[in-house]
Design a protein around this motif. Structure first.
Motif, short mmCIF file in Angstrom:
data_model
loop_
_atom_site.label_atom_id
_atom_site.label_comp_id
_atom_site.label_asym_id
_atom_site.label_seq_id
_atom_site.Cartn_x
_atom_site.Cartn_y
_atom_site.Cartn_z
N HIS A 144 7.92 -59.36 34.97
CA HIS A 144 9.02 -58.53 34.48
C HIS A 144 9.16 -58.66 32.97
N THR A 145 9.11 -59.90 32.51
CA THR A 145 9.23 -60.16 31.05
C THR A 145 8.11 -59.46 30.29
N ILE A 146 6.89 -59.59 30.81
CA ILE A 146 5.75 -59.00 30.11
C ILE A 146 5.80 -57.48 30.23
N GLY A 147 6.18 -57.01 31.42
CA GLY A 147 6.28 -55.57 31.65
C GLY A 147 7.26 -54.90 30.69
N ASN A 148 8.36 -55.60 30.41
CA ASN A 148 9.35 -55.04 29.48
C ASN A 148 8.77 -54.85 28.09
N LEU A 149 7.73 -55.61 27.79
CA LEU A 149 7.11 -55.48 26.47
C LEU A 149 5.94 -54.51 26.50
N HIS A 150 5.82 -53.80 27.62
CA HIS A 150 4.74 -52.80 27.77
C HIS A 150 3.36 -53.41 27.56
N ARG A 151 3.14 -54.53 28.22
CA ARG A 151 1.79 -55.11 28.19
C ARG A 151 1.20 -55.01 29.59
#
Length: 204
Positions: A144-151
């Motif tokens: 979720h954390t990484i997804g929020n950064l569009h990675r």
């Protein structure tokens, strides 16, 4: 192969014929041709892998115009040209990634310290449930954390990989993961990164 109206040594390719990492027969063919120095490599960046038109030179200086159907995506090991005496293979450039490893042993370790072996038979299985919950939550929250950064991310065993621009970003992620950090090991690496199928995001 090339059209006469382009430079005579420019080769146009318009389909992927197989993949030397995924297709056994193609792998075998690659091995044989490689031994006879008939293979050529086209290196591309992952960001270019979704471009359907590009011009590249192979490691042997052959000019290649790649024109693929819309929505195509080149993958590490794709074969774009196969002739009797030449095979051209696409390779992705290695790039910087963060590697997040979930430390299962810390959870198991803590467990065995406070539970005596006979407890294992009697009524302390809820510890396992907590532990499993914790283990399940961590990847989800990291994702979720990484997804929020569009990675984009790639999962492999108990490791999660995602691209970074610089090693200094590792500290940023340690801060972002906050109290989850005690269960994680975060390090940098340089690898060929291919995101999970269907987990593509548009990077900015």
């Amino acid at each position: 192969m090339g059209n006469n109206n382009t430079a005579s040594n420019m080769i146009t390719v318009n389909s992927v014929l197989g993949n030397i990492r995924r297709d056994k027969p193609m792998q075998e063919r690659y091995r044989q041709m490689s031994a006879r120095s008939m293979t050529e490599i086209v290196r591309i960046h992952r960001m270019e892998s979704q471009r359907v038109r590009m011009r590249k030179s192979t490691d042997k200086g052959t000019d290649i115009a790649i024109t693929l159907p819309p929505g195509s995506r080149l993958r590490h090991g794709d074969v774009v040209l196969l002739a009797d005496n030449r095979m051209v293979v696409v390779e992705l450039e290695p790039e910087r990634v963060a590697v997040v490893k979930i430390k299962r042993d810390t959870l198991h370790g803590r467990h065995s310290n406070h539970s005596r072996s006979h407890d294992h038979e009697h009524g302390h299985h809820h510890h396992h449930d907590d532990e499993d919950n914790m283990l399940l939550q961590i990847p989800v929250r990291i994702g979720h954390t990484i997804g929020n950064l569009h990675r984009p991310i790639k999962l492999e065993g108990d490791r999660i990989y995602f691209p970074i621009q610089a090693e200094s970003e590792l500290d940023m992620f340690r801060k972002l993961f906050g109290h989850m950090n005690e269960h994680l090991e975060i390090s940098g690496d340089k690898i060929v990164f291919e995101p999970e199928e269907g987990m593509d995001v548009h990077e900015h």
